[in-house]
Write a protein that holds these residues in place. Structure first.
Motif, PDB file in Angstrom:
ATOM      1  N   GLY A 231       0.805  -1.212   0.000  1.00 34.89           N
ATOM      2  CA  GLY A 231       0.000   0.000   0.000  1.00 34.89           C
ATOM      3  C   GLY A 231       0.841   1.265   0.000  1.00 34.89           C
ATOM      4  N   LEU A 232       1.898   1.275   0.804  1.00 34.61           N
ATOM      5  CA  LEU A 232       2.756   2.460   0.855  1.00 34.61           C
ATOM      6  C   LEU A 232       3.564   2.631  -0.424  1.00 34.61           C
ATOM      7  CD1 LEU A 232       3.973   2.338   4.571  1.00 34.61           C
ATOM      8  CD2 LEU A 232       2.212   3.791   3.547  1.00 34.61           C
ATOM      9  N   ARG A 233       3.930   1.510  -1.073  1.00 33.05           N
ATOM     10  CA  ARG A 233       4.568   1.633  -2.391  1.00 33.05           C
ATOM     11  C   ARG A 233       3.597   2.264  -3.380  1.00 33.05           C
ATOM     12  NH1 ARG A 233       6.943  -3.530  -1.104  1.00 33.05           N
ATOM     13  NH2 ARG A 233       5.250  -4.624  -2.172  1.00 33.05           N
ATOM     14  N   GLY A 234       2.333   1.881  -3.290  1.00 29.37           N
ATOM     15  CA  GLY A 234       1.332   2.452  -4.185  1.00 29.37           C
ATOM     16  C   GLY A 234       1.117   3.937  -3.976  1.00 29.37           C
ATOM     17  N   VAL A 235       1.349   4.404  -2.758  1.00 27.92           N
ATOM     18  CA  VAL A 235       1.174   5.816  -2.447  1.00 27.92           C
ATOM     19  C   VAL A 235       2.367   6.648  -2.910  1.00 27.92           C
ATOM     20  CG1 VAL A 235       1.015   7.497  -0.560  1.00 27.92           C
ATOM     21  CG2 VAL A 235      -0.389   5.430  -0.501  1.00 27.92           C
ATOM     22  N   PHE A 236       3.576   6.152  -2.656  1.00 25.54           N
ATOM     23  CA  PHE A 236       4.770   6.982  -2.845  1.00 25.54           C
ATOM     24  C   PHE A 236       5.599   6.658  -4.087  1.00 25.54           C
ATOM     25  CE2 PHE A 236       3.937   7.218   1.750  1.00 25.54           C
ATOM     26  CZ  PHE A 236       3.840   8.597   1.888  1.00 25.54           C
ATOM     27  N   LEU A 237       5.247   5.596  -4.813  1.00 24.57           N
ATOM     28  CA  LEU A 237       5.980   5.269  -6.031  1.00 24.57           C
ATOM     29  C   LEU A 237       5.092   5.488  -7.259  1.00 24.57           C
ATOM     30  CD1 LEU A 237       7.866   1.989  -4.989  1.00 24.57           C
ATOM     31  CD2 LEU A 237       8.672   4.360  -4.872  1.00 24.57           C
ATOM     32  N   PRO A 238       5.675   5.717  -8.425  1.00 23.69           N
ATOM     33  CA  PRO A 238       4.866   5.906  -9.639  1.00 23.69           C
ATOM     34  C   PRO A 238       4.171   4.614 -10.051  1.00 23.69           C
ATOM     35  CG  PRO A 238       7.209   5.789 -10.184  1.00 23.69           C
ATOM     36  CD  PRO A 238       7.132   5.860  -8.688  1.00 23.69           C
ATOM     37  N   ASP A 239       3.147   4.736 -10.863  1.00 22.65           N
ATOM     38  CA  ASP A 239       2.366   3.571 -11.289  1.00 22.65           C
ATOM     39  C   ASP A 239       3.193   2.577 -12.106  1.00 22.65           C
ATOM     40  OD1 ASP A 239       0.072   4.326 -10.000  1.00 22.65           O
ATOM     41  OD2 ASP A 239      -0.802   5.336 -11.742  1.00 22.65           O
ATOM     42  N   SER A 240       4.290   3.032 -12.667  1.00 18.89           N
ATOM     43  CA  SER A 240       5.143   2.118 -13.429  1.00 18.89           C
ATOM     44  C   SER A 240       5.724   1.015 -12.553  1.00 18.89           C
ATOM     45  CB  SER A 240       6.281   2.890 -14.102  1.00 18.89           C
ATOM     46  OG  SER A 240       7.060   3.589 -13.133  1.00 18.89           O
ATOM     47  N   ALA A 241       5.803   1.259 -11.228  1.00 14.04           N
ATOM     48  CA  ALA A 241       6.354   0.268 -10.309  1.00 14.04           C
ATOM     49  C   ALA A 241       5.368  -0.861 -10.014  1.00 14.04           C
ATOM     50  CB  ALA A 241       6.786   0.935  -9.001  1.00 14.04           C
ATOM     51  N   LYS A 242       4.131  -0.741 -10.507  1.00 10.91           N
ATOM     52  CA  LYS A 242       3.155  -1.824 -10.328  1.00 10.91           C
ATOM     53  C   LYS A 242       3.677  -3.142 -10.889  1.00 10.91           C
ATOM     54  CE  LYS A 242      -1.151   0.875 -10.713  1.00 10.91           C
ATOM     55  NZ  LYS A 242      -2.364   1.059 -11.552  1.00 10.91           N
ATOM     56  N   ALA A 243       4.502  -3.046 -11.927  1.00  9.45           N
ATOM     57  CA  ALA A 243       4.992  -4.253 -12.601  1.00  9.45           C
ATOM     58  C   ALA A 243       5.755  -5.169 -11.674  1.00  9.45           C
ATOM     59  CB  ALA A 243       5.884  -3.855 -13.780  1.00  9.45           C
ATOM     60  N   LEU A 244       6.256  -4.642 -10.569  1.00  7.37           N
ATOM     61  CA  LEU A 244       7.038  -5.453  -9.639  1.00  7.37           C
ATOM     62  C   LEU A 244       6.161  -6.240  -8.662  1.00  7.37           C
ATOM     63  CD1 LEU A 244       9.842  -2.883  -8.700  1.00  7.37           C
ATOM     64  CD2 LEU A 244       9.966  -4.735 -10.380  1.00  7.37           C
TER      65      LEU A 244
END
Length: 282
Positions: A231-244
């Motif tokens: 959840g915190l990655r989703g808040v503070f990282l760009p949507d391109s990081a979803k791939a991980l």
């Protein structure tokens, strides 16, 4: 503590009527926070530990992560924030309550007119205060040294708020529940720290989720830390990081359901397992 509680129970007209759980909980919360900051070694360890680990891992692993649009250093910032939240709630409460039970502090408090809810409200205020401070420190470090961007829209800040509240609450309740497992104050640290350490490795704190075996991620998904990290990655990282991510998406809906379920399940565990006396006292 007993004298303080008795004094708080006195009203202005001299009656010995006990205030409600809420004002007593606020009073105990202030007392818990003061006691926490008087133990300087504990304060330094609590707030410095995730920061030091962030510096170590972000310094060792700092290259761009292929196909994600972020660096490994940026991945560690929300992960360490999640770890810090669980540290100030699950680990802190699990150990401190076990120690207070072994030293018969809980037994003495239970013998006072103070409502039991006031004790837990005091702990919640302590966890909320330290959790916010820990998160702010890590966020300041991440934005200053690792180019983590703060959300630019209110929706992401709203996501951050409910993820923080649900994650902190679920981890705190789990900490209260596990505090009944240690048989003594001496074993409390080992009993609480070991599962927390394992969860950090299989929940994406120290190792990127795209390199963790699927069966380990499935085990980690049973506990709140994995979803708090995601959840915190989703808040503070760009949507391109979803791939991980394991599902290729932030899954905010599932995060809300799992963390809310842990709040309910943690409360049930607390009600079923919490004891005011140690096992030696019967």
């Amino acid at each position: 503590m007993t004298a303080t509680t008795t004094a708080a129970a006195r009203t202005l007209d001299g009656d010995a009527r006990l205030p409600g759980a809420w004002p007593l909980g606020l009073h105990r919360g202030a007392l818990e926070i003061r006691q926490f900051f008087r133990q300087r070694d504990q304060v330094v360890f609590t707030f410095a530990f995730p920061v030091v680990f962030l510096f170590l891992f972000a310094s060792i692993f700092h290259d761009d992560v292929e196909g994600s649009g972020v660096t490994a250093s940026q991945l560690y910032v929300p992960a360490m924030m999640a770890s810090g939240i669980m540290s100030t709630s699950f680990q802190s409460l699990g150990i401190s309550i076990a120690v207070e039970r072994d030293e018969k502090v809980l037994r003495r408090l239970r013998g006072t007119p103070m409502p039991p809810a006031a004790y837990f409200l005091g702990k919640i205020w302590l966890v909320l205060f330290t959790g916010i401070l820990e998160t702010a420190i890590l966020l300041a470090v991440g934005t200053t040294f690792y180019d983590v961007s703060l959300p630019s829209d209110a929706g992401r800040w709203l996501d951050f708020a409910w993820i923080f509240v649900l994650g902190l609450t679920g981890c705190a309740l789990l900490g209260i529940a596990i505090s009944s497992v240690p048989k003594s104050a001496r074993s409390a640290s080992s009993v609480v720290v070991l599962p927390f350490l394992v969860l950090q490795f299989i929940s994406g704190v120290y190792i990127s989720v795209d390199t963790i075996p699927g069966w380990m991620l499935d085990i980690g998904a049973l506990f709140p830390l994995k979803w708090l990290c995601q959840g915190l990655r989703g808040v503070f990282l760009p949507d391109s990081a979803k791939a991980l991510e394991q599902a290729g998406d932030w899954e905010f809906g599932r995060i809300a359901l799992v963390l809310a379920a842990w709040c309910v399940g943690g409360l049930v565990l607390c009600l079923l397992t919490f004891r005011w006396k140690s096992r030696r006292d019967g």
